[in-house]
Design a protein around this motif. Structure first.
Motif, PDB file in Angstrom:
ATOM      1  N   THR A  11       0.843  -1.188   0.000  1.00 42.24           N
ATOM      2  CA  THR A  11       0.000   0.000   0.000  1.00 42.24           C
ATOM      3  C   THR A  11       0.888   1.252   0.000  1.00 42.24           C
ATOM      4  N   PRO A  12       0.353   2.397  -0.421  1.00 42.94           N
ATOM      5  CA  PRO A  12       1.162   3.609  -0.510  1.00 42.94           C
ATOM      6  C   PRO A  12       1.786   4.041   0.813  1.00 42.94           C
ATOM      7  N   TRP A  15       6.384   2.427   3.222  1.00 47.43           N
ATOM      8  CA  TRP A  15       7.557   2.982   2.550  1.00 47.43           C
ATOM      9  C   TRP A  15       8.727   3.028   3.522  1.00 47.43           C
ATOM     10  N   GLU A  74      -3.741  12.842   1.018  1.00 47.34           N
ATOM     11  CA  GLU A  74      -2.401  12.233   1.016  1.00 47.34           C
ATOM     12  C   GLU A  74      -2.099  11.603   2.371  1.00 47.34           C
ATOM     13  N   GLY A  78      -2.852   8.149   1.231  1.00 47.24           N
ATOM     14  CA  GLY A  78      -1.612   8.068   0.455  1.00 47.24           C
ATOM     15  C   GLY A  78      -0.459   7.606   1.325  1.00 47.24           C
ATOM     16  N   LEU A  79       0.596   8.403   1.345  1.00 47.38           N
ATOM     17  CA  LEU A  79       1.802   8.041   2.096  1.00 47.38           C
ATOM     18  C   LEU A  79       1.613   8.060   3.602  1.00 47.38           C
TER      19      LEU A  79
END
Length: 87
Positions: A11-12, A15, A74, A78-79
């Motif tokens: 998933t975004p 990371w 976001e 998102g991230l």
């Protein structure tokens, strides 16, 4: 006991710092017009006597609101983070 995840998370919001370090995806720099809009909204809220918490109507951001929604998206979908510069 801790569960070990055997599959890769893709998933975004999964990371590593070095992977997004050079990306501008999570950086949002406010320009002078956006800062002026925030200043005007603050002046409007103060002039109306609004107290915290107050609703959107007391802090009008006619053009910046759309960008703020993108920043929230976001962070939410998102991230998982955003850095807003210029305040």
């Amino acid at each position: 006991m801790s569960e070990i995840i055997a599959r890769e998370i893709t998933t975004p919001d999964a990371w590593y710092g070095p992977d997004i370090q050079s990306s501008a995806r999570w950086l949002f720099v406010l320009d002078s017009d956006e800062i002026a809009e925030i200043d005007a909204a603050l002046a409007a809220a103060l002039a109306s006597g609004a107290t915290v918490p107050f609703d959107r109507a007391a802090f009008p951001l006619p053009t910046l609101a759309t960008r703020i929604e993108r920043i929230v998206d976001e962070v939410s979908d998102g991230l998982g983070l955003a850095l807003v510069r210029g305040l």
